[in-house]
Design an enzyme around this catalytic site. Structure first.
Site, PDB file in Angstrom:
ATOM      1  N   TRP A 120       0.813  -1.222   0.000  1.00 31.08           N
ATOM      2  CA  TRP A 120       0.000   0.000   0.000  1.00 31.08           C
ATOM      3  C   TRP A 120       0.845   1.271   0.000  1.00 31.08           C
ATOM      4  O   TRP A 120       0.325   2.346  -0.249  1.00 31.08           O
ATOM      5  CB  TRP A 120      -0.897   0.024   1.231  1.00 31.08           C
ATOM      6  CG  TRP A 120      -0.151  -0.296   2.491  1.00 31.08           C
ATOM      7  CD1 TRP A 120      -0.090  -1.524   3.120  1.00 31.08           C
ATOM      8  CD2 TRP A 120       0.694   0.567   3.251  1.00 31.08           C
ATOM      9  NE1 TRP A 120       0.742  -1.452   4.216  1.00 31.08           N
ATOM     10  CE2 TRP A 120       1.229  -0.190   4.325  1.00 31.08           C
ATOM     11  CE3 TRP A 120       1.041   1.901   3.134  1.00 31.08           C
ATOM     12  CZ2 TRP A 120       2.103   0.349   5.268  1.00 31.08           C
ATOM     13  CZ3 TRP A 120       1.908   2.450   4.086  1.00 31.08           C
ATOM     14  CH2 TRP A 120       2.431   1.675   5.129  1.00 31.08           C
ATOM     15  N   ASN A 121       2.165   1.154   0.258  1.00 31.55           N
ATOM     16  CA  ASN A 121       2.893   2.410   0.519  1.00 31.55           C
ATOM     17  C   ASN A 121       3.243   3.192  -0.730  1.00 31.55           C
ATOM     18  O   ASN A 121       3.356   4.403  -0.699  1.00 31.55           O
ATOM     19  CB  ASN A 121       4.125   2.129   1.382  1.00 31.55           C
ATOM     20  CG  ASN A 121       5.134   1.218   0.712  1.00 31.55           C
ATOM     21  OD1 ASN A 121       4.814   0.481  -0.211  1.00 31.55           O
ATOM     22  ND2 ASN A 121       6.361   1.263   1.191  1.00 31.55           N
ATOM     23  N   ALA A 169      -2.617  -4.154  -2.876  1.00 30.51           N
ATOM     24  CA  ALA A 169      -3.027  -4.262  -1.472  1.00 30.51           C
ATOM     25  C   ALA A 169      -4.494  -3.870  -1.314  1.00 30.51           C
ATOM     26  O   ALA A 169      -5.006  -3.010  -2.022  1.00 30.51           O
ATOM     27  CB  ALA A 169      -2.148  -3.362  -0.600  1.00 30.51           C
ATOM     28  N   SER A 191       6.704  -6.952   3.239  1.00 30.72           N
ATOM     29  CA  SER A 191       7.505  -7.313   4.409  1.00 30.72           C
ATOM     30  C   SER A 191       8.313  -8.581   4.175  1.00 30.72           C
ATOM     31  O   SER A 191       7.930  -9.453   3.387  1.00 30.72           O
ATOM     32  CB  SER A 191       6.577  -7.534   5.606  1.00 30.72           C
ATOM     33  OG  SER A 191       5.767  -8.681   5.358  1.00 30.72           O
ATOM     34  N   GLU A 226      11.321  -7.750  -3.083  1.00 30.17           N
ATOM     35  CA  GLU A 226      11.766  -6.456  -2.533  1.00 30.17           C
ATOM     36  C   GLU A 226      11.153  -6.356  -1.151  1.00 30.17           C
ATOM     37  O   GLU A 226       9.957  -6.106  -1.019  1.00 30.17           O
ATOM     38  CB  GLU A 226      11.287  -5.309  -3.430  1.00 30.17           C
ATOM     39  CG  GLU A 226      11.880  -5.304  -4.828  1.00 30.17           C
ATOM     40  CD  GLU A 226      13.377  -5.104  -4.831  1.00 30.17           C
ATOM     41  OE1 GLU A 226      14.020  -5.436  -5.829  1.00 30.17           O
ATOM     42  OE2 GLU A 226      13.906  -4.614  -3.800  1.00 30.17           O
TER      43      GLU A 226
HETATM   44  N1  NDP Z   1       9.878  -3.412   1.479  1.00 34.08           N
HETATM   45  C1  NDP Z   1       8.823  -2.700   1.254  1.00 34.08           C
HETATM   46  O1  NDP Z   1       8.714  -1.970   0.260  1.00 34.08           O
HETATM   47  C2  NDP Z   1       7.695  -2.764   2.221  1.00 34.08           C
HETATM   48  C3  NDP Z   1       7.887  -3.242   3.504  1.00 34.08           C
HETATM   49  N2  NDP Z   1       6.826  -3.313   4.372  1.00 34.08           N
HETATM   50  C4  NDP Z   1       7.029  -3.800   5.733  1.00 34.08           C
HETATM   51  O2  NDP Z   1       5.928  -4.674   6.049  1.00 34.08           O
HETATM   52  C5  NDP Z   1       5.299  -4.231   7.227  1.00 34.08           C
HETATM   53  C6  NDP Z   1       3.844  -4.500   7.159  1.00 34.08           C
HETATM   54  O3  NDP Z   1       3.292  -3.732   6.071  1.00 34.08           O
HETATM   55  P1  NDP Z   1       2.271  -4.429   5.163  1.00 34.08           P
HETATM   56  O4  NDP Z   1       1.726  -3.593   4.091  1.00 34.08           O
HETATM   57  O5  NDP Z   1       1.277  -5.085   6.091  1.00 34.08           O
HETATM   58  O6  NDP Z   1       3.197  -5.453   4.433  1.00 34.08           O
HETATM   59  P2  NDP Z   1       2.786  -6.922   4.057  1.00 34.08           P
HETATM   60  O7  NDP Z   1       4.018  -7.586   3.628  1.00 34.08           O
HETATM   61  O8  NDP Z   1       1.970  -7.516   5.126  1.00 34.08           O
HETATM   62  O9  NDP Z   1       1.818  -6.716   2.755  1.00 34.08           O
HETATM   63  C7  NDP Z   1       2.379  -6.467   1.503  1.00 34.08           C
HETATM   64  C8  NDP Z   1       1.436  -7.086   0.464  1.00 34.08           C
HETATM   65  O10 NDP Z   1       1.410  -8.488   0.656  1.00 34.08           O
HETATM   66  C9  NDP Z   1       0.062  -8.943   0.846  1.00 34.08           C
HETATM   67  N3  NDP Z   1       0.067 -10.105   1.735  1.00 34.08           N
HETATM   68  C10 NDP Z   1       0.031 -10.138   3.077  1.00 34.08           C
HETATM   69  N4  NDP Z   1       0.072 -11.412   3.517  1.00 34.08           N
HETATM   70  C11 NDP Z   1       0.134 -12.209   2.414  1.00 34.08           C
HETATM   71  C12 NDP Z   1       0.186 -13.635   2.184  1.00 34.08           C
HETATM   72  N5  NDP Z   1       0.200 -14.500   3.192  1.00 34.08           N
HETATM   73  N6  NDP Z   1       0.241 -14.079   0.918  1.00 34.08           N
HETATM   74  C13 NDP Z   1       0.231 -13.206  -0.129  1.00 34.08           C
HETATM   75  N7  NDP Z   1       0.184 -11.867   0.019  1.00 34.08           N
HETATM   76  C14 NDP Z   1       0.127 -11.378   1.273  1.00 34.08           C
HETATM   77  C15 NDP Z   1      -0.635  -7.732   1.411  1.00 34.08           C
HETATM   78  O11 NDP Z   1      -2.010  -7.837   1.163  1.00 34.08           O
HETATM   79  P3  NDP Z   1      -3.076  -7.101   2.130  1.00 34.08           P
HETATM   80  O12 NDP Z   1      -2.387  -5.994   2.829  1.00 34.08           O
HETATM   81  O13 NDP Z   1      -4.150  -6.667   1.232  1.00 34.08           O
HETATM   82  O14 NDP Z   1      -3.519  -8.172   3.064  1.00 34.08           O
HETATM   83  C16 NDP Z   1      -0.001  -6.619   0.604  1.00 34.08           C
HETATM   84  O15 NDP Z   1      -0.584  -6.547  -0.677  1.00 34.08           O
HETATM   85  C17 NDP Z   1       5.599  -2.745   7.286  1.00 34.08           C
HETATM   86  O16 NDP Z   1       5.507  -2.308   8.629  1.00 34.08           O
HETATM   87  C18 NDP Z   1       7.001  -2.701   6.749  1.00 34.08           C
HETATM   88  O17 NDP Z   1       7.879  -3.048   7.799  1.00 34.08           O
HETATM   89  C19 NDP Z   1       5.574  -2.976   3.983  1.00 34.08           C
HETATM   90  C20 NDP Z   1       5.370  -2.458   2.703  1.00 34.08           C
HETATM   91  C21 NDP Z   1       6.422  -2.276   1.752  1.00 34.08           C
HETATM   92  O1  LIG Z   2       8.669   0.042  -1.098  1.00 37.10           O
HETATM   93  C1  LIG Z   2       9.170   1.116  -0.954  1.00 37.10           C
HETATM   94  O2  LIG Z   2       9.260   1.706   0.122  1.00 37.10           O
HETATM   95  C2  LIG Z   2       9.713   1.739  -2.203  1.00 37.10           C
HETATM   96  O3  LIG Z   2      10.451   0.776  -2.879  1.00 37.10           O
HETATM   97  C3  LIG Z   2      10.547   2.911  -1.871  1.00 37.10           C
HETATM   98  S1  LIG Z   2      11.012   3.814  -3.242  1.00 37.10           S
HETATM   99  O4  LIG Z   2      11.333   2.909  -4.369  1.00 37.10           O
HETATM  100  O5  LIG Z   2       9.907   4.707  -3.619  1.00 37.10           O
HETATM  101  O6  LIG Z   2      12.172   4.530  -2.762  1.00 37.10           O
END
Ligand code: NDP
Ligand SMILES: O=C(O)[C@H](O)CS(=O)(=O)O
Length: 492
Positions: free
Chosen positions: A165-166, A191, A244, A265
């Site tokens: 979602w971010n 998301a 995550s 990622e």
């Molecule tokens: N590296 C990055 O870019 C990111 C890192 N994060 C980290 O993750 C933490 C939680 O954020 P969050 O958005 O909840 O991240 P999540 O990893 O929980 O969610 C990311 C995506 O994965 C989906 N998802 C969740 N569980 C499953 C599963 N078991 N199988 C398949 N897809 C799944 C979510 O769907 P839905 O939410 O619809 O259930 C969403 O679309 C943050 O606090 C941050 O630490 C989060 C976002 C981006």
């Molecule tokens: O998931 C994220 O936070 C993004 O990859 C960060 S960026 O690419 O916009 O820097």
């Protein structure tokens, strides 16, 4: 302030870009059982859209359409695919304002940041429109007089992506663009909290001429069911995920049964290091943009700020002054620097990290509480006296919390910075050339910002090491994850 869906569409020059149906096989569809889920504006909590909640069988239908359309799409020349991708880029930029309004309404980030993200996502489409024409193979001198060796690259087939979602536009663009450029087809599952950006992108892709089935957006609240379908369906050859590390592990385990190619990622825990020879004003500006972009809800944002003892107090004072000038508010209002956090549990995590730090001896320099606006609004917060024993030293806060750690020497801060399972992004400010070279080589991260707090661009390989992920997105490398290499040995 937004009240309802009608308020949102009244803000759009193209109201039809607020799509309240899923996009499957070139058709805009409801869920077969009529189920929908609500999308809420995180600034005020009002419902801005109702979206189909597709079943696993309906997600499988999107995969079927992707499979049925992929070969014809791959048979087009790179130049033909490039032309369609470039048109998609043009449409995204023509409708940048509408796409930004939709993004701020569903995700909360300030409109200025949403405009930036739309341009960032579109830049990936433009970049890979160009790369579509440059998927080169090679010839290799034969190992025997009567043998000829060639290597060609072919699209891997159907790709599936799960995104967070971010960054609800750029994370999708950074996956779909290289996939389509390579000749793959793509099923995207955005998301639950932020499907509107993805659906609007699909609308513009359709207008750009992307053939039916080549790009679908399946909306569902059951992310785990979508993940299982993507991992278990034999028609899917590639899984790409941003989110995550916890969920990345789940998906990798599920994908292992089919030995599926995966790009991951994942989470980060970026150190931001200020040495005593740094330009402190530049370091403060870098810390602000790195820590507070998207309200800290960014995988590459500074999570730990290390300041050398000699400049610790000066840096802390300058940073507190800069943070004090930041405006918290509705992202659709002019002048807002920090919108709401995405949901209540995100604010709870920020509060938990702050309270843990204070309980272990940290001192609040500014902020520290939920914002008077209430809801998911939170005060940008700085603490001094942070130590490795605190939660924030080990976990990604994903919010507007800046803990300041004091350090004495280079070896000590490198050891602290590397003491994490993550390895996505890191940053440091210094001016001594030898120190810059030593430190950039010693930090165990996929990406390093040297005297800059913002590194995200489509031209560079984005990705992490250790448990921050697998593979790279963007740059000339990004398309490789959607290609298979074929070695051909010919008897002459
Ligand atoms: N590296 C990055 O870019 C990111 C890192 N994060 C980290 O993750 C933490 C939680 O954020 P969050 O958005 O909840 O991240 P999540 O990893 O929980 O969610 C990311 C995506 O994965 C989906 N998802 C969740 N569980 C499953 C599963 N078991 N199988 C398949 N897809 C799944 C979510 O769907 P839905 O939410 O619809 O259930 C969403 O679309 C943050 O606090 C941050 O630490 C989060 C976002 C981006
Ligand atoms: O998931 C994220 O936070 C993004 O990859 C960060 S960026 O690419 O916009 O820097």
């Amino acid at each position: 302030m937004l009240d309802h869906t009608t308020d949102l569409t009244s803000m759009l020059s193209r109201p039809d870009l607020l799509c309240q149906r899923a996009f499957v096989g070139g058709q805009w569809v409801e869920a077969g059982d009529g189920k929908t889920f609500e999308v809420r504006n995180p600034a005020r909590g009002d419902v801005i859209a109702r979206i189909p909640d597709l079943s696993r069988a309906e997600i499988a239908a999107a995969i079927d359409a992707a499979h049925d359309s992929q070969k014809a799409w791959a048979a087009r020349t790179g130049k033909e695919r490039a032309k369609i991708l470039h048109r998609w880029y043009e449409l995204m930029m023509e409708h940048q304002e509408d796409l930004a309004v939709l993004m701020t309404a569903e995700q909360g980030k300030p409109l200025s940041e949403s405009r930036g993200e739309v341009a960032y996502g579109a830049a990936y489409v433009e970049w890979f429109a160009e790369e579509a024409k440059r998927v080169y193979g090679e010839t290799i001198p034969g190992h025997m007089p009567d043998k000829r060796i060639t290597v060609i690259k072919q699209p891997i087939g159907v790709a599936a992506g799960i995104t967070p979602w971010n960054f609800p536009n750029a994370m999708i663009a950074r996956k779909v663009a290289p996939a389509l450029a390579a000749g793959c087809s793509f099923v995207s599952r955005p998301a639950t909290l932020t499907p509107l950006s993805a659906l609007a992108m699909a609308k513009l892709a359709e207008e750009a001429g992307v053939p039916a089935g080549v790009f679908s957006v399946v909306t569902t609240t059951s992310s785990s069911e979508a993940g299982k379908e993507f991992c278990e369906n034999p028609k899917v050859r590639k899984l790409t995920f941003t989110g995550s590390t916890e969920v990345g592990r789940i998906l990798l385990k599920q994908a292992a049964d089919q030995v599926m190619k995966c790009s991951m990622e994942l989470g980060g825990n970026a150190p931001f290091i200020v040495f005593d020879d740094a330009d402190l004003d530049a370091a403060v500006q870098g810390a602000i943009v790195s820590k507070f972009r998207n309200n800290g809800q960014t995988c590459v944002c500074a999570n730990r700020i290390y300041v050398q003892a000699g400049v610790y107090d000066a840096f802390a004072g300058k940073l507190a002054a800069a943070v004090g000038r930041m405006k918290v508010g509705d992202g659709l209002e002019d002048g807002t620097d920090l919108g709401p956090l995405i949901e209540p549990k995100a604010a709870d995590k920020v509060r938990e990290h702050i309270e843990d730090a204070v309980a272990k001896g940290a001192k609040v320099l500014t902020g520290g509480h939920g914002h008077p606006l209430g809801g998911q609004f939170f005060e940008p917060t700085i603490v001094t006296g942070a130590t490795p024993e605190m939660l924030v030293a080990k976990e990604e806060t994903f919010g507007p919390f800046a803990p300041l750690f004091r350090f004495e020497d280079e070896a000590d801060v490198i050891a602290q910075a590397n003491d994490t399972i993550f390895g996505l992004a890191c940053y440091f400010y210094a001016r001594d050339l030898s120190r810059v070279i030593r430190v950039q080589e010693a930090l165990e991260y996929g990406m390093v910002g040297v005297n800059t707090g913002i590194i995200s661009t489509e031209v560079a390989p984005f990705g992490g090491v250790k448990q921050s992920g697998l593979g790279r997105e963007g740059s000339r490398h990004g398309i490789e994850d959607y290609l298979e290499m074929k070695y051909i040995c010919t008897q002459v």
